[in-house]
Design an enzyme around this catalytic site. Structure first.
Site, short mmCIF file in Angstrom:
data_model
loop_
_atom_site.label_atom_id
_atom_site.label_comp_id
_atom_site.label_asym_id
_atom_site.label_seq_id
_atom_site.Cartn_x
_atom_site.Cartn_y
_atom_site.Cartn_z
N ASP A 10 0.85 -1.19 0.00
CA ASP A 10 0.00 0.00 0.00
C ASP A 10 0.89 1.25 0.00
O ASP A 10 1.90 1.31 0.70
CB ASP A 10 -0.92 0.01 1.23
CG ASP A 10 -2.08 0.97 1.07
OD1 ASP A 10 -3.23 0.51 0.92
OD2 ASP A 10 -1.83 2.21 1.09
N ASN A 70 -13.00 -3.12 2.34
CA ASN A 70 -13.91 -1.99 2.50
C ASN A 70 -14.90 -1.97 1.34
O ASN A 70 -14.52 -2.17 0.19
CB ASN A 70 -13.12 -0.68 2.54
CG ASN A 70 -12.31 -0.54 3.82
OD1 ASN A 70 -12.75 -0.91 4.89
ND2 ASN A 70 -11.10 0.00 3.71
N GLY A 73 -15.29 3.60 3.86
CA GLY A 73 -14.11 4.36 3.45
C GLY A 73 -13.46 3.84 2.19
O GLY A 73 -12.28 4.14 1.93
N GLN A 74 -14.20 3.06 1.39
CA GLN A 74 -13.59 2.57 0.14
C GLN A 74 -13.27 3.75 -0.77
O GLN A 74 -14.14 4.55 -1.09
CB GLN A 74 -14.55 1.60 -0.59
CG GLN A 74 -13.91 0.98 -1.83
CD GLN A 74 -14.85 0.04 -2.59
OE1 GLN A 74 -16.03 -0.05 -2.27
NE2 GLN A 74 -14.30 -0.63 -3.59
N SER A 75 -12.00 3.83 -1.16
CA SER A 75 -11.57 4.96 -1.99
C SER A 75 -11.17 4.54 -3.40
O SER A 75 -11.10 5.39 -4.29
CB SER A 75 -10.39 5.69 -1.32
OG SER A 75 -9.29 4.82 -1.17
N HIS A 114 -10.43 -4.95 -3.44
CA HIS A 114 -9.11 -5.21 -2.87
C HIS A 114 -9.24 -5.67 -1.43
O HIS A 114 -10.15 -5.24 -0.72
CB HIS A 114 -8.20 -3.98 -2.97
CG HIS A 114 -8.82 -2.73 -2.46
ND1 HIS A 114 -9.72 -1.98 -3.19
CD2 HIS A 114 -8.68 -2.08 -1.27
CE1 HIS A 114 -10.10 -0.92 -2.49
NE2 HIS A 114 -9.49 -0.97 -1.31
N HIS A 167 -7.16 -5.67 2.03
CA HIS A 167 -5.99 -5.17 2.77
C HIS A 167 -5.42 -6.31 3.63
O HIS A 167 -6.17 -7.03 4.29
CB HIS A 167 -6.39 -4.04 3.73
CG HIS A 167 -6.92 -2.81 3.07
ND1 HIS A 167 -6.16 -1.66 2.91
CD2 HIS A 167 -8.12 -2.52 2.53
CE1 HIS A 167 -6.89 -0.73 2.31
NE2 HIS A 167 -8.08 -1.22 2.07
#
Ligand code: AMP
Length: 115
Positions: free
Chosen positions: A31, A88, A94-96, A101, A103
């Site tokens: 990340d 997320n 808070g998925q951006s 994906h 983490h």
């Protein structure tokens, strides 16, 4: 491949990333803004915006992401101390980045519930 998707560009290697694992189905990389001493992301090569858009056809892909996350945790030395896998989904989580994906977080104790 979804045009303009950051993680599709990492899959295509037009955007650089510190890749830690890849096979025919998934890719894992560090990340860019780690929130733990060890923080990697595991993504499917196939574009899917998030877990909520998965269908029965994605069962194998989802399993591959989970097993790859396990393998990445092992490879990055987290198996003994433990680690957290996080997916997320949507705004409140808070998925951006709108490419599924997982983490892989480790290297320190983590609180519960998450923030
Ligand atoms: P999320 O907030 O769950 O959508 O997670 C997206 C993650 O992607 C965040 O932890 C970001 O730090 C990370 N990220 C964004 N751009 C990059 C990039 N170019 N390379 C690696 N990680 C990235």
């Amino acid at each position: 491949m979804s045009t303009g998707c950051l993680f599709c560009n990492i899959v295509a290697k037009t955007t650089p990333a510190q890749i830690v694992f890849e096979d025919d189905h998934v890719l894992a990389f560090r990340d860019l803004r780690p929130v733990a001493p060890t923080h990697a992301l595991v993504i499917p090569r196939k574009h899917i915006t998030g877990v909520h858009d998965a269908t029965a056809e994605d069962v194998e892909m989802l399993g591959r992401v989970m097993l790859a996350a396990r393998d990445v945790a092992e490879k990055l030395g987290l198996a003994g101390s433990g680690y957290r896998l996080v997916v997320n989904q949507g705004a409140n989580a808070g998925q951006s980045v709108l490419h599924l994906h997982c983490h892989v977080l480790g290297g320190r104790p983590m609180g519960w519930p998450p923030g």
